[in-house]
Design a protein around this motif. Structure first.
Motif, PDB file in Angstrom:
ATOM      1  N   LEU A  43      21.943   6.506 -56.885  1.00 19.65           N
ATOM      2  CA  LEU A  43      21.786   7.831 -56.285  1.00 19.65           C
ATOM      3  C   LEU A  43      22.414   7.921 -54.903  1.00 19.65           C
ATOM      4  CD1 LEU A  43      18.074   8.521 -57.288  1.00 19.65           C
ATOM      5  CD2 LEU A  43      20.118   9.542 -58.292  1.00 19.65           C
ATOM      6  N   GLY A  44      22.654   6.780 -54.288  1.00 22.03           N
ATOM      7  CA  GLY A  44      23.224   6.784 -52.944  1.00 22.03           C
ATOM      8  C   GLY A  44      22.249   7.227 -51.883  1.00 22.03           C
ATOM      9  N   LYS A  45      20.946   7.071 -52.169  1.00 14.04           N
ATOM     10  CA  LYS A  45      19.899   7.486 -51.233  1.00 14.04           C
ATOM     11  C   LYS A  45      18.785   6.443 -51.197  1.00 14.04           C
ATOM     12  CE  LYS A  45      21.489  11.663 -50.218  1.00 14.04           C
ATOM     13  NZ  LYS A  45      21.833  12.097 -48.842  1.00 14.04           N
ATOM     14  N   GLN A  46      18.191   6.270 -50.027  1.00 13.99           N
ATOM     15  CA  GLN A  46      17.006   5.427 -49.944  1.00 13.99           C
ATOM     16  C   GLN A  46      15.809   6.222 -50.436  1.00 13.99           C
ATOM     17  OE1 GLN A  46      16.054   3.982 -46.030  1.00 13.99           O
ATOM     18  NE2 GLN A  46      14.325   2.741 -46.728  1.00 13.99           N
ATOM     19  N   LEU A  47      15.068   5.628 -51.358  1.00 10.03           N
ATOM     20  CA  LEU A  47      13.921   6.299 -51.956  1.00 10.03           C
ATOM     21  C   LEU A  47      12.596   5.781 -51.429  1.00 10.03           C
ATOM     22  CD1 LEU A  47      15.186   6.226 -55.661  1.00 10.03           C
ATOM     23  CD2 LEU A  47      15.381   8.120 -54.027  1.00 10.03           C
ATOM     24  N   LEU A  48      12.585   4.526 -51.001  1.00  9.35           N
ATOM     25  CA  LEU A  48      11.351   3.884 -50.560  1.00  9.35           C
ATOM     26  C   LEU A  48      11.548   3.228 -49.204  1.00  9.35           C
ATOM     27  CD1 LEU A  48      10.575   2.021 -53.895  1.00  9.35           C
ATOM     28  CD2 LEU A  48       9.391   4.056 -53.098  1.00  9.35           C
ATOM     29  N   ILE A  49      10.520   3.309 -48.381  1.00  9.25           N
ATOM     30  CA  ILE A  49      10.491   2.548 -47.136  1.00  9.25           C
ATOM     31  C   ILE A  49       9.556   1.374 -47.366  1.00  9.25           C
ATOM     32  CG2 ILE A  49       9.941   2.576 -44.684  1.00  9.25           C
ATOM     33  CD1 ILE A  49      10.472   5.592 -44.715  1.00  9.25           C
ATOM     34  N   ARG A  50      10.139   0.164 -47.423  1.00  8.59           N
ATOM     35  CA  ARG A  50       9.333  -1.017 -47.717  1.00  8.59           C
ATOM     36  C   ARG A  50       8.473  -1.377 -46.515  1.00  8.59           C
ATOM     37  NH1 ARG A  50      13.643   0.510 -50.972  1.00  8.59           N
ATOM     38  NH2 ARG A  50      13.745  -0.821 -52.854  1.00  8.59           N
ATOM     39  N   GLY A  51       7.287  -1.898 -46.802  1.00  6.59           N
ATOM     40  CA  GLY A  51       6.378  -2.298 -45.747  1.00  6.59           C
ATOM     41  C   GLY A  51       6.861  -3.540 -45.024  1.00  6.59           C
ATOM     42  N   THR A  52       6.362  -3.731 -43.844  1.00  5.40           N
ATOM     43  CA  THR A  52       6.681  -4.926 -43.055  1.00  5.40           C
ATOM     44  C   THR A  52       5.854  -6.099 -43.577  1.00  5.40           C
ATOM     45  OG1 THR A  52       4.971  -4.411 -41.444  1.00  5.40           O
ATOM     46  CG2 THR A  52       7.164  -3.493 -41.053  1.00  5.40           C
ATOM     47  N   LYS A  53       6.006  -7.246 -42.964  1.00  5.04           N
ATOM     48  CA  LYS A  53       5.251  -8.425 -43.399  1.00  5.04           C
ATOM     49  C   LYS A  53       3.747  -8.197 -43.278  1.00  5.04           C
ATOM     50  CE  LYS A  53       8.690 -12.035 -42.533  1.00  5.04           C
ATOM     51  NZ  LYS A  53       8.964 -13.294 -41.809  1.00  5.04           N
ATOM     52  N   LEU A  60       7.303   6.796 -49.668  1.00  8.60           N
ATOM     53  CA  LEU A  60       8.445   7.527 -50.207  1.00  8.60           C
ATOM     54  C   LEU A  60       9.186   8.245 -49.083  1.00  8.60           C
ATOM     55  CD1 LEU A  60       6.997   9.215 -53.428  1.00  8.60           C
ATOM     56  CD2 LEU A  60       8.215   7.051 -53.237  1.00  8.60           C
ATOM     57  N   THR A  61      10.508   8.195 -49.139  1.00  3.37           N
ATOM     58  CA  THR A  61      11.322   9.019 -48.249  1.00  3.37           C
ATOM     59  C   THR A  61      11.293  10.456 -48.768  1.00  3.37           C
ATOM     60  OG1 THR A  61      13.325   8.669 -49.539  1.00  3.37           O
ATOM     61  CG2 THR A  61      12.839   7.059 -47.797  1.00  3.37           C
ATOM     62  N   GLU A  62      11.926  11.373 -48.048  1.00  2.00           N
ATOM     63  CA  GLU A  62      11.997  12.760 -48.511  1.00  2.00           C
ATOM     64  C   GLU A  62      12.680  12.837 -49.871  1.00  2.00           C
ATOM     65  OE1 GLU A  62      13.717  17.130 -47.066  1.00  2.00           O
ATOM     66  OE2 GLU A  62      13.766  15.408 -45.705  1.00  2.00           O
ATOM     67  N   GLU A  63      13.784  12.072 -50.027  1.00  2.61           N
ATOM     68  CA  GLU A  63      14.474  12.039 -51.320  1.00  2.61           C
ATOM     69  C   GLU A  63      13.603  11.409 -52.396  1.00  2.61           C
ATOM     70  OE1 GLU A  63      15.755  10.999 -48.473  1.00  2.61           O
ATOM     71  OE2 GLU A  63      17.395  12.429 -48.099  1.00  2.61           O
ATOM     72  N   GLY A  64      12.787  10.417 -52.000  1.00  2.00           N
ATOM     73  CA  GLY A  64      11.874   9.792 -52.942  1.00  2.00           C
ATOM     74  C   GLY A  64      10.812  10.758 -53.438  1.00  2.00           C
ATOM     75  N   MET A  65      10.328  11.619 -52.549  1.00  2.00           N
ATOM     76  CA  MET A  65       9.330  12.604 -52.960  1.00  2.00           C
ATOM     77  C   MET A  65       9.921  13.628 -53.922  1.00  2.00           C
ATOM     78  SD  MET A  65       6.952  13.200 -49.577  1.00  2.00           S
ATOM     79  CE  MET A  65       8.298  13.388 -48.382  1.00  2.00           C
ATOM     80  N   ILE A  66      11.197  14.001 -53.682  1.00  2.00           N
ATOM     81  CA  ILE A  66      11.875  14.919 -54.613  1.00  2.00           C
ATOM     82  C   ILE A  66      12.009  14.273 -55.985  1.00  2.00           C
ATOM     83  CG2 ILE A  66      14.067  16.073 -55.125  1.00  2.00           C
ATOM     84  CD1 ILE A  66      14.419  16.431 -52.074  1.00  2.00           C
ATOM     85  N   LEU A  67      12.436  13.005 -55.995  1.00  2.00           N
ATOM     86  CA  LEU A  67      12.604  12.305 -57.270  1.00  2.00           C
ATOM     87  C   LEU A  67      11.260  12.145 -57.976  1.00  2.00           C
ATOM     88  CD1 LEU A  67      14.418  10.848 -59.274  1.00  2.00           C
ATOM     89  CD2 LEU A  67      14.036   8.732 -57.991  1.00  2.00           C
ATOM     90  N   ARG A  68      10.220  11.867 -57.223  1.00  2.00           N
ATOM     91  CA  ARG A  68       8.904  11.717 -57.848  1.00  2.00           C
ATOM     92  C   ARG A  68       8.512  12.986 -58.592  1.00  2.00           C
ATOM     93  NH1 ARG A  68       3.189  10.006 -54.887  1.00  2.00           N
ATOM     94  NH2 ARG A  68       1.926  10.036 -56.780  1.00  2.00           N
ATOM     95  N   ARG A  69       8.690  14.128 -57.949  1.00  2.00           N
ATOM     96  CA  ARG A  69       8.318  15.390 -58.578  1.00  2.00           C
ATOM     97  C   ARG A  69       9.139  15.646 -59.838  1.00  2.00           C
ATOM     98  NH1 ARG A  69       8.815  18.114 -54.421  1.00  2.00           N
ATOM     99  NH2 ARG A  69      10.816  19.150 -54.703  1.00  2.00           N
ATOM    100  N   ARG A  70      10.451  15.409 -59.756  1.00  2.00           N
ATOM    101  CA  ARG A  70      11.322  15.658 -60.919  1.00  2.00           C
ATOM    102  C   ARG A  70      11.075  14.630 -62.023  1.00  2.00           C
ATOM    103  NH1 ARG A  70      11.748  20.674 -59.803  1.00  2.00           N
ATOM    104  NH2 ARG A  70      13.103  21.184 -58.052  1.00  2.00           N
ATOM    105  N   ALA A  71      10.810  13.401 -61.641  1.00  2.00           N
ATOM    106  CA  ALA A  71      10.562  12.360 -62.642  1.00  2.00           C
ATOM    107  C   ALA A  71       9.299  12.671 -63.428  1.00  2.00           C
ATOM    108  CB  ALA A  71      10.453  11.001 -61.962  1.00  2.00           C
ATOM    109  N   GLU A  72       8.278  13.168 -62.759  1.00  2.00           N
ATOM    110  CA  GLU A  72       7.049  13.547 -63.456  1.00  2.00           C
ATOM    111  C   GLU A  72       7.328  14.645 -64.468  1.00  2.00           C
ATOM    112  OE1 GLU A  72       4.628  14.560 -60.142  1.00  2.00           O
ATOM    113  OE2 GLU A  72       3.767  12.541 -59.938  1.00  2.00           O
ATOM    114  N   GLU A  73       8.146  15.624 -64.082  1.00  2.00           N
ATOM    115  CA  GLU A  73       8.492  16.709 -64.997  1.00  2.00           C
ATOM    116  C   GLU A  73       9.297  16.192 -66.190  1.00  2.00           C
ATOM    117  OE1 GLU A  73      10.596  19.410 -62.512  1.00  2.00           O
ATOM    118  OE2 GLU A  73       8.817  20.088 -61.421  1.00  2.00           O
ATOM    119  N   ILE A  74      10.273  15.314 -65.913  1.00  2.00           N
ATOM    120  CA  ILE A  74      11.130  14.786 -66.980  1.00  2.00           C
ATOM    121  C   ILE A  74      10.312  13.995 -67.989  1.00  2.00           C
ATOM    122  CG2 ILE A  74      12.969  13.112 -67.474  1.00  2.00           C
ATOM    123  CD1 ILE A  74      14.206  13.960 -64.741  1.00  2.00           C
ATOM    124  N   LEU A  75       9.475  13.095 -67.514  1.00  2.00           N
ATOM    125  CA  LEU A  75       8.696  12.255 -68.426  1.00  2.00           C
ATOM    126  C   LEU A  75       7.665  13.074 -69.186  1.00  2.00           C
ATOM    127  CD1 LEU A  75       8.215   9.012 -66.308  1.00  2.00           C
ATOM    128  CD2 LEU A  75       9.886   9.475 -68.095  1.00  2.00           C
TER     129      LEU A  75
END
Length: 301
Positions: A43-53, A60-75
């Motif tokens: 996708l060329g976008k960061q979807l997740l911000i990984r936690g530190t140690k 979720l990044t802003e793009e990750g939240m968009i994908l989450r919403r669309r993925a729920e609809e698709i599935l």
């Protein structure tokens, strides 16, 4: 992008942890991380911000939240398609999904469903509540079969049946207010009062015409989406809620409902997309609704 990868991504979003998601999915954490990284590269976008140690939580990044919403609809659509295709030809089983706002007109749909229940006990009904914008959005996306609306639908996009009765507008108020002593409420009774109104588009036009005032000229102290929440504001003395009748049970409470005078009624419509191919369950339900309306000697659109 594969459906499996979308499922992986949604699991991570739900668990907020790659390790917890991997355990839930019964795959290794490195394998899951590789799948997620591949999705981000595709996708060329960061979807997740990984936690530190110090924290394994992922955000979720802003793009990750968009994908989450669309993925729920698709599935959800994929699952619905699979269920419809694999149903037995010998019986009518499946789900009927209806989007509706808060309205007593749901009773007619419930009566139609009850009439089918004995003959088709494996039809299951799901009511998804929301305002008109929500209902139309989900209808357009194919996530619901029917929508129950109180605005005339767009004939270019939808077909519909007009319900035999509409909902009556009025005022939900505290019983200890002077206005509660009246049997009905006139426009001038409300001009100076603090009002709580629906923020649904279309409602303001009808209310403005009845009130003989523009909404901007009124003392609107709050807006609502769900009338139960509005009733709590009324109960706490914030204002008077303009809403449909029969939605809040007022008997034995400190609240009461008074209808508008002159009467303002909102006609109801059961709506579906034009050229929609129904599942057997949804098609049979629509037939039952038609019959219910016809039995009441009311025409349909």
């Amino acid at each position: 992008m594969e459906l499996r990868t979308l499922h992986y991504f949604l699991t991570v979003a739900r668990e907020q942890s790659i390790s917890a998601a991997a355990e839930s999915l019964h795959i290794s954490q490195p394998a899951l991380s590789t799948q997620l990284k591949g999705m981000e590269e595709e996708l060329g976008k960061q979807l997740l911000i990984r936690g530190t140690k110090g924290s394994r939580k992922v955000v979720l990044t802003e793009e990750g939240m968009i994908l989450r919403r669309r993925a729920e609809e698709i599935l959800s659509l994929v699952q619905k398609a699979e269920e419809e295709i694999t149903r037995s030809d010998e019986t009518i089983v499946g789900d009927v999904v209806i989007g509706a706002g808060e309205t007593d007109s749901v009773r007619l749909l419930a009566q139609a469903a009850r009439g089918l229940q004995k003959q088709y006990p494996d039809i299951h009904y799901h009511i998804s509540s929301g305002n008109a914008e929500y209902v139309l959005e989900y209808l357009d996306k194919g996530l619901i079969d029917f929508g129950l609306l109180f605005r005339e639908p767009d004939p270019k996009k939808y077909e519909w049946l007009t319900l035999p009765t509409g909902d009556t507008w009025g005022v939900l108020m505290r019983r200890d207010t002077p206005l509660a002593q009246k049997a009905a409420v006139c426009p001038e009774d409300l001009w100076e009062l603090p009002l709580i109104i629906s923020h649904q588009k279309g409602d303001d036009r009808h209310l403005s015409q009845w009130m003989e005032r523009e909404i901007a000229e009124l003392n609107v102290v709050a807006t609502y989406n769900l009338v139960f929440n509005a009733s709590l504001l009324v109960d706490e003395g914030l204002g008077y809620a303009l809403c449909f009748d029969k939605l809040i049970h007022t008997e034995g409470t400190g609240l009461c409902f008074r209808p508008f005078s002159p009467t303002l009624e909102a006609p109801g419509y059961i709506v579906w997309k034009k050229y929609q191919i129904f599942s057997k369950a949804a098609g049979r339900f629509l037939q039952a609704v038609r019959e219910r309306i016809s039995d009441g000697a009311h025409g349909s659109s």
